[in-house]
Design a protein around this motif. Structure first.
Motif, PDB file in Angstrom:
ATOM      1  N   ASP A  89     -52.416   4.557 -16.546  1.00 32.68           N
ATOM      2  CA  ASP A  89     -52.010   5.332 -15.370  1.00 32.68           C
ATOM      3  C   ASP A  89     -53.067   5.348 -14.271  1.00 32.68           C
ATOM      4  OD1 ASP A  89     -49.654   6.035 -16.664  1.00 32.68           O
ATOM      5  OD2 ASP A  89     -50.523   7.858 -17.508  1.00 32.68           O
ATOM      6  N   ILE A  90     -54.295   4.976 -14.583  1.00 39.20           N
ATOM      7  CA  ILE A  90     -55.392   5.072 -13.625  1.00 39.20           C
ATOM      8  C   ILE A  90     -55.393   3.870 -12.685  1.00 39.20           C
ATOM      9  CG2 ILE A  90     -57.900   5.110 -13.361  1.00 39.20           C
ATOM     10  CD1 ILE A  90     -58.058   6.631 -16.014  1.00 39.20           C
ATOM     11  N   ASP A  91     -55.367   4.165 -11.382  1.00 38.54           N
ATOM     12  CA  ASP A  91     -55.476   3.117 -10.363  1.00 38.54           C
ATOM     13  C   ASP A  91     -56.941   2.833 -10.053  1.00 38.54           C
ATOM     14  OD1 ASP A  91     -52.755   2.774 -10.095  1.00 38.54           O
ATOM     15  OD2 ASP A  91     -52.582   4.184  -8.431  1.00 38.54           O
ATOM     16  N   VAL A  92     -57.679   3.908  -9.740  1.00 39.68           N
ATOM     17  CA  VAL A  92     -59.085   3.778  -9.345  1.00 39.68           C
ATOM     18  C   VAL A  92     -59.876   4.891 -10.023  1.00 39.68           C
ATOM     19  CG1 VAL A  92     -60.700   3.832  -7.408  1.00 39.68           C
ATOM     20  CG2 VAL A  92     -58.440   2.848  -7.087  1.00 39.68           C
ATOM     21  N   ILE A  93     -61.041   4.534 -10.513  1.00 42.14           N
ATOM     22  CA  ILE A  93     -61.970   5.543 -11.034  1.00 42.14           C
ATOM     23  C   ILE A  93     -63.314   5.305 -10.352  1.00 42.14           C
ATOM     24  CG2 ILE A  93     -62.663   4.201 -13.052  1.00 42.14           C
ATOM     25  CD1 ILE A  93     -62.613   6.937 -14.578  1.00 42.14           C
ATOM     26  N   ASP A  94     -63.873   6.369  -9.815  1.00 47.83           N
ATOM     27  CA  ASP A  94     -65.112   6.261  -9.050  1.00 47.83           C
ATOM     28  C   ASP A  94     -65.964   7.480  -9.342  1.00 47.83           C
ATOM     29  OD1 ASP A  94     -66.933   5.155  -7.293  1.00 47.83           O
ATOM     30  OD2 ASP A  94     -65.943   5.937  -5.501  1.00 47.83           O
ATOM     31  N   ALA A  95     -67.256   7.372  -9.067  1.00 51.07           N
ATOM     32  CA  ALA A  95     -68.166   8.490  -9.313  1.00 51.07           C
ATOM     33  C   ALA A  95     -69.104   8.662  -8.134  1.00 51.07           C
ATOM     34  CB  ALA A  95     -68.965   8.250 -10.587  1.00 51.07           C
ATOM     35  N   ASP A  96     -69.443   9.897  -7.875  1.00 55.21           N
ATOM     36  CA  ASP A  96     -70.436  10.243  -6.862  1.00 55.21           C
ATOM     37  C   ASP A  96     -71.679  10.714  -7.606  1.00 55.21           C
ATOM     38  OD1 ASP A  96     -71.968  11.134  -4.783  1.00 55.21           O
ATOM     39  OD2 ASP A  96     -70.465  12.509  -3.969  1.00 55.21           O
ATOM     40  N   GLU A  97     -72.721   9.900  -7.573  1.00 55.80           N
ATOM     41  CA  GLU A  97     -73.930  10.212  -8.330  1.00 55.80           C
ATOM     42  C   GLU A  97     -74.649  11.431  -7.782  1.00 55.80           C
ATOM     43  OE1 GLU A  97     -76.508   6.902  -9.273  1.00 55.80           O
ATOM     44  OE2 GLU A  97     -74.817   5.524  -9.107  1.00 55.80           O
ATOM     45  N   ASN A  99     -73.349  14.180  -6.224  1.00 60.88           N
ATOM     46  CA  ASN A  99     -72.639  15.415  -6.558  1.00 60.88           C
ATOM     47  C   ASN A  99     -72.266  15.507  -8.031  1.00 60.88           C
ATOM     48  OD1 ASN A  99     -72.696  16.293  -3.914  1.00 60.88           O
ATOM     49  ND2 ASN A  99     -70.776  15.279  -3.412  1.00 60.88           N
ATOM     50  N   ARG A 100     -72.539  14.451  -8.789  1.00 56.65           N
ATOM     51  CA  ARG A 100     -72.181  14.375 -10.211  1.00 56.65           C
ATOM     52  C   ARG A 100     -70.697  14.718 -10.400  1.00 56.65           C
ATOM     53  NH1 ARG A 100     -76.085  13.444 -13.875  1.00 56.65           N
ATOM     54  NH2 ARG A 100     -74.839  14.331 -15.543  1.00 56.65           N
ATOM     55  N   THR A 101     -69.872  13.944  -9.712  1.00 51.13           N
ATOM     56  CA  THR A 101     -68.429  14.135  -9.775  1.00 51.13           C
ATOM     57  C   THR A 101     -67.764  12.805 -10.071  1.00 51.13           C
ATOM     58  OG1 THR A 101     -68.592  15.899  -8.136  1.00 51.13           O
ATOM     59  CG2 THR A 101     -66.417  14.980  -8.507  1.00 51.13           C
ATOM     60  N   LEU A 102     -66.770  12.852 -10.939  1.00 48.77           N
ATOM     61  CA  LEU A 102     -65.971  11.686 -11.279  1.00 48.77           C
ATOM     62  C   LEU A 102     -64.620  11.832 -10.593  1.00 48.77           C
ATOM     63  CD1 LEU A 102     -65.996   9.154 -13.149  1.00 48.77           C
ATOM     64  CD2 LEU A 102     -64.869  10.570 -14.853  1.00 48.77           C
ATOM     65  N   TYR A 103     -64.184  10.782  -9.884  1.00 43.84           N
ATOM     66  CA  TYR A 103     -62.921  10.801  -9.171  1.00 43.84           C
ATOM     67  C   TYR A 103     -61.954   9.846  -9.859  1.00 43.84           C
ATOM     68  CZ  TYR A 103     -65.847  12.854  -5.558  1.00 43.84           C
ATOM     69  OH  TYR A 103     -66.722  13.643  -4.870  1.00 43.84           O
ATOM     70  N   ILE A 104     -60.775  10.351 -10.165  1.00 38.06           N
ATOM     71  CA  ILE A 104     -59.757   9.534 -10.825  1.00 38.06           C
ATOM     72  C   ILE A 104     -58.484   9.566  -9.986  1.00 38.06           C
ATOM     73  CG2 ILE A 104     -58.320   9.251 -12.874  1.00 38.06           C
ATOM     74  CD1 ILE A 104     -60.554  10.531 -14.498  1.00 38.06           C
ATOM     75  N   LYS A 105     -58.052   8.399  -9.561  1.00 36.93           N
ATOM     76  CA  LYS A 105     -56.797   8.281  -8.821  1.00 36.93           C
ATOM     77  C   LYS A 105     -55.766   7.653  -9.754  1.00 36.93           C
ATOM     78  CE  LYS A 105     -54.812   6.727  -4.531  1.00 36.93           C
ATOM     79  NZ  LYS A 105     -55.040   6.149  -3.223  1.00 36.93           N
ATOM     80  N   VAL A 106     -54.671   8.367  -9.970  1.00 36.67           N
ATOM     81  CA  VAL A 106     -53.626   7.882 -10.878  1.00 36.67           C
ATOM     82  C   VAL A 106     -52.390   7.485 -10.077  1.00 36.67           C
ATOM     83  CG1 VAL A 106     -54.438   9.223 -12.858  1.00 36.67           C
ATOM     84  CG2 VAL A 106     -52.779  10.218 -11.307  1.00 36.67           C
ATOM     85  N   ASN A 107     -51.551   6.650 -10.683  1.00 34.92           N
ATOM     86  CA  ASN A 107     -50.373   6.182  -9.959  1.00 34.92           C
ATOM     87  C   ASN A 107     -49.257   7.228  -9.909  1.00 34.92           C
ATOM     88  OD1 ASN A 107     -49.502   5.980 -12.611  1.00 34.92           O
ATOM     89  ND2 ASN A 107     -49.687   3.748 -12.660  1.00 34.92           N
ATOM     90  N   ASP A 108     -49.275   8.224 -10.809  1.00 32.89           N
ATOM     91  CA  ASP A 108     -48.275   9.298 -10.792  1.00 32.89           C
ATOM     92  C   ASP A 108     -48.973  10.645 -10.980  1.00 32.89           C
ATOM     93  OD1 ASP A 108     -45.962  10.762 -10.834  1.00 32.89           O
ATOM     94  OD2 ASP A 108     -45.389  10.190 -12.862  1.00 32.89           O
ATOM     95  N   PRO A 109     -49.477  11.259  -9.892  1.00 39.11           N
ATOM     96  CA  PRO A 109     -50.224  12.513 -10.019  1.00 39.11           C
ATOM     97  C   PRO A 109     -49.406  13.665 -10.604  1.00 39.11           C
ATOM     98  CG  PRO A 109     -50.497  11.599  -7.817  1.00 39.11           C
ATOM     99  CD  PRO A 109     -49.464  10.774  -8.518  1.00 39.11           C
ATOM    100  N   ALA A 110     -48.100  13.683 -10.363  1.00 38.59           N
ATOM    101  CA  ALA A 110     -47.258  14.777 -10.861  1.00 38.59           C
ATOM    102  C   ALA A 110     -47.299  14.866 -12.387  1.00 38.59           C
ATOM    103  CB  ALA A 110     -45.828  14.590 -10.384  1.00 38.59           C
TER     104      ALA A 110
END
Length: 166
Positions: A89-97, A99-110
């Protein structure tokens, strides 16, 4: 790979600020000068609420020795919110070093939004504008560069497994 709890600078800093405000409030009460306490009291309450909401689950998982974040070739598990983000389901996964935050973009957020119980929690962990979920890693014991490398390796393995099934 499992990642466990660590005391973060943010957590200790927030706790320190709360202690400073609490000591000022106690001093003002002892001096019987409650004029200043009316300003400190609400700030203290807001700080305690912020500290409680943002870190309660992380601290409880740490005390129970359970992982806050887990990743393998099938999913990324956010232990704080008890959500498994499947690689399929994950399109993109990225991290901000920084802010120590992991960002996950999925194809169906609902599909994943239903796991968040109320509006405030949903607001904290999902950015509607950027259509991505946020995982706070400030209390996660991990080197960010190694974590990003590990997640990239697992995403490649997941693509290979998914490609072999088709």
């Amino acid at each position: 790979m499992k990642y466990y709890f660590r005391l973060s600078k943010n957590l200790l800093g927030t706790f320190g600020i709360v202690l400073v405000y609490l000591s000022i409030a106690i001093i003002q009460i002892l001096r019987k000068s409650d004029h200043f306490y009316y300003y400190v009291g609400p700030i203290l309450c807001l700080m305690l609420i912020y500290l409680f909401v943002n870190n309660y689950k992380s601290v409880m998982l740490g005390l129970r020795k359970k992982p806050l974040l887990e990743a393998n070739e099938t999913y990324v598990f956010d232990g704080v919110n008890n959500i498994k983000y499947y690689w399929i389901d994950i399109d993109v996964i990225d991290a901000d070093e920084d802010n120590r935050t992991l960002y996950i973009k999925v194809n169906d957020p609902a599909k994943y939004l239903k796991f968040f119980s109320n509006f405030y929690i949903r607001y904290l962990y999902y950015s509607k504008r950027k259509e991505r979920f946020n995982i706070n890693l400030s209390c996660v014991k991990a080197d960010m560069k190694n974590l990003i490398t590990t997640l990239n390796n697992y995403s490649i393995q997941a693509q290979e497994i998914d490609g072999s099934k088709v």
